[in-house]
Motif scaffolding. Structure first.
Motif, PDB file in Angstrom:
ATOM      1  N   ASP A 143       0.831  -1.210   0.000  1.00 38.91           N
ATOM      2  CA  ASP A 143       0.000   0.000   0.000  1.00 38.91           C
ATOM      3  C   ASP A 143       0.863   1.257   0.000  1.00 38.91           C
ATOM      4  O   ASP A 143       0.372   2.351  -0.246  1.00 38.91           O
ATOM      5  CB  ASP A 143      -0.889   0.041   1.251  1.00 38.91           C
ATOM      6  N   MET A 144       2.118   1.099   0.354  1.00 50.02           N
ATOM      7  CA  MET A 144       2.985   2.280   0.468  1.00 50.02           C
ATOM      8  C   MET A 144       4.316   2.025  -0.245  1.00 50.02           C
ATOM      9  O   MET A 144       5.388   2.304   0.283  1.00 50.02           O
ATOM     10  CB  MET A 144       3.192   2.663   1.936  1.00 50.02           C
TER      11      MET A 144
ATOM     12  N   CYS B  77      -3.407   6.456   1.344  1.00 46.37           N
ATOM     13  CA  CYS B  77      -2.612   5.903   0.244  1.00 46.37           C
ATOM     14  C   CYS B  77      -2.500   6.897  -0.906  1.00 46.37           C
ATOM     15  O   CYS B  77      -1.423   7.070  -1.484  1.00 46.37           O
ATOM     16  CB  CYS B  77      -3.229   4.597  -0.271  1.00 46.37           C
TER      17      CYS B  77
END
Lengths: 375, 278
Positions: B139-140, B169
């Protein structure tokens, strides 16, 4: 590209050693680069590779038999609800590419740490033969450049020669090589029945220099295309992916002009046009491998229907319209189609669906389902 | 649990005899509800309990069995919790962490390890936020391309803003890309602090698109809209357009509004036609 220098290591699967391609590679490469192995010494990965692993996979060659089905429909066919599909079929004779385009979809597709060349071309041809014998009248188009460039490794494999000879027996079928290389000399003398299209993915020089690393120059590609025409082969151009940049109109107008002054519509089977697109999960890999100065990583793209990242629809339509208008301004006879695009884009660019355009509708007419055959 | 315990031997001991150094900060409400267990004298649950309290100390578990037992105690573990656990000293000798990570549905690869190493250096509030929102390394993905100081600044600001996972996000990706595109960090941080952070960052990241949307907005505001009609420029994926809402009290007014809208459509069409003078 000097392939002997490019590959740092060549692994030959024990099961492939007797194949013509493995024999040839053993003759071409210095012995210290080549190693015969019983089975891969590297783990098959479950997730995406790191940028370093992906880079390394381009320099490590593995010659091995393919155990699955060679002959498949183009991925565009699986998204018929959102894309207009041109009935393309693919024959994968390897996986991964020795060139290095920043936008390449293989970055989110492959998870093997090696570039594979499949050694069992004989099995692929048997599969094709069974399909062709079962469907001899269907005008199938078969391309070999889906997960590997059709010709960039051909000086090693010489697969083009066998494929061209094979397709002589099936004149209603069309074989398409799709490449960003200029590797054509190895097959120009092979007799053919006029159903082989050698096609180039082409872009303005600026895009080739900045985004298509390790590929043949614009001039080399044009020269190779001319040699193919002179040898009686059909050629095609894929202006795909069009990439926006501040001077895009000037660049693509020049591209249209260069094509139009060097070739006539009669010499070019088709010109396809497409715009930048990639899977969202590819973004991280591209950012890490090419930085944010690339026109691809810095592109203004958004999630589209179908899940891929694309330019805003209105910009895509403007780009397609511009490219088509430019080409048609040189000669209205060019046969142009949009690759992996939505019906909306077609209608905006051509004021028509592909099925309504003379010269293109044959490509897009739904084909009968292939009769299943076992080899 | 019964399956896991099969063939394992353990001894009861008092919690004061166990080391608490493996306290990886699991959620307190969960930790409170768990019985106290230890591997080779290292407490793995019941960190909040005080002596005197009995602990079941497993003495002969293989690293894989230990992972199974741990998983049965903690069937859910957030990414920060797992990372804190897996970096405990001497843990690798007693528990198979890769096996355990796979039990949680994640495979340890180089990318995972790289981002996880950073995570341990992020403030506790950031780690808690990531746990609460169940954020994972993918997600990152942009984070490891930024310097640690910038990571900390952005993540602390985002975590303190109590954002939804989706907004977190989007803001992280936009701000990370802008910094990699050499936008000054201060400018990005200033935009992130704005109440309209998302639109401000989008304007910076997508200037061409923003210009087009702005042009459409200006064009629309130049038209005379019928009464009871409101409109706004919206983006839906790769398409931007106009959302129109209207309120009418009866059929007559509806008819009148439609006539007014037709006039807007006609003016819009005219504006799109090329100027014959050019």
């Amino acid at each position: 590209m000097n392939l002997i220098q490019h590959f740092e290591k060549v692994y030959l699967d024990q099961a492939s050693v007797e194949s013509p391609v493995a024999q040839r590679i053993q003759k071409l490469f210095p012995a210290d680069k080549v190693q015969i192995i019983e089975k891969p010494t590297w783990p098959e990965r479950a997730g995406m590779m790191t940028p370093e692993q992906f880079d390394q996979s381009k320099k490590t060659l593995f010659v091995t038999p393919f155990k699955g089905q060679f002959f498949k429909r183009c991925p565009g066919a699986t998204q018929k609800k959102v894309l207009s599909c041109c009935n393309y079929h693919v024959l994968n004779l390897g996986a991964q590419c020795n060139m290095n385009c920043s936008y390449c979809y293989l970055q989110s597709y492959l998870n093997s740490p090696v570039l594979k060349i499949y050694s069992n071309l004989d099995k692929a041809l048997l599969e094709l033969k069974a399909m062709a014998d079962a469907n001899p009248e269907a005008p199938f188009r078969v391309g070999t450049g889906e997960v590997i460039d059709s010709l960039s490794l051909d000086p090693l494999t010489l697969y083009s020669r066998e494929l061209i000879s094979f397709f002589r027996n099936y004149p209603k079928w069309t074989l398409e090589f799709k490449t960003k290389s200029a590797e054509v000399a190895q097959f120009l003398d092979v007799p053919h029945s006029g159903n082989v299209v050698v096609s180039w993915s082409i872009n303005p020089r600026l895009i080739i220099q900045n985004e298509e690393h390790g590929t043949a120059s614009f001039e080399s590609r044009m020269q190779a295309a001319r040699e193919c025409v002179n040898a009686g082969f059909q050629i095609a151009f894929h202006i795909d992916p069009m990439i926006w940049h501040p001077e895009w109109k000037q660049s693509y107008a020049e591209l249209a002009s260069e094509i139009a002054t060097r070739f006539s519509p009669q010499e070019v089977n088709v010109i396809s046009v497409g715009a930048l697109r990639f899977q969202p999960e590819q973004k991280a890999m591209m950012r890490e491998r090419f930085g944010m100065k690339s026109l691809v990583t810095s592109a203004e793209v958004f999630i589209s229907e179908g899940g891929k990242m694309r330019y805003d629809l209105s910009l895509r339509q403007e780009m397609f319209h511009f490219m088509i208008t430019q080409l048609k301004s040189h000669n209205p006879a060019w046969r142009i189609f949009l690759c992996m695009e939505t019906p909306e884009s077609w209608i905006s660019s051509f004021e028509s669906h592909p099925m309504q355009i003379e010269g293109l509708k044959d490509l897009f007419r739904p084909l009968p389902k292939l009769q299943e055959v076992s080899v | 649990m019964a399956m896991v315990l099969h063939d394992l031997s353990f001894e009861f001991t008092d919690i004061s005899q166990c080391q608490r150094t493996w306290n990886f900060g699991p959620r307190h409400q969960l930790s409170d509800q768990l019985p106290a267990w230890a591997f080779g004298g290292f407490l793995i649950s019941g960190f909040d309990l005080e002596s005197p309290h009995p602990v079941q100390n497993v003495t002969n578990a293989s690293p894989e069995q230990a992972a199974e037992l741990f998983f049965s105690l903690y069937p859910y573990l957030s990414w920060p919790e797992f990372v804190r656990l897996s970096h405990q000293p001497k843990l690798a000798e007693l528990m198979d962490c890769d096996f355990l990570l796979r039990k949680y549905g994640t495979k340890s690869d180089d990318r995972y390890k790289k981002i996880s190493d950073f995570l341990l250096q992020w403030p506790a509030e950031v780690q808690e936020y990531l746990s609460d929102k169940d954020l994972r390394p993918f997600d990152m993905a942009i984070i490891d391309q930024l310097s640690l100081d910038v990571q900390k600044d952005i993540l602390s600001l985002l975590a303190s803003s109590k954002l939804s996972k989706s907004l977190f996000c989007q803001l992280l990706d936009l701000s990370g890309e802008l910094i990699l595109m050499e936008t000054p960090v201060e400018d990005v941080m200033a935009a992130l602090k704005s109440p309209n952070a998302l639109s401000e960052l989008r304007e910076k990241r997508f200037p061409l698109t923003n210009q087009k949307e702005l042009a459409l907005k200006n064009l629309m505001s130049s038209f005379q809209w019928p009464k009871g009609v409101s409109s706004q420029i919206l983006r839906k994926g790769d398409v931007h357009g106009l959302e129109i809402k209207l309120f009418v009290k009866d059929a007559t007014e509806f008819e009148k509004t439609l006539t007014g809208l037709r006039s807007v459509a006609s003016n819009w069409k005219k504006k799109n036609e090329p100027d014959p003078a050019l």
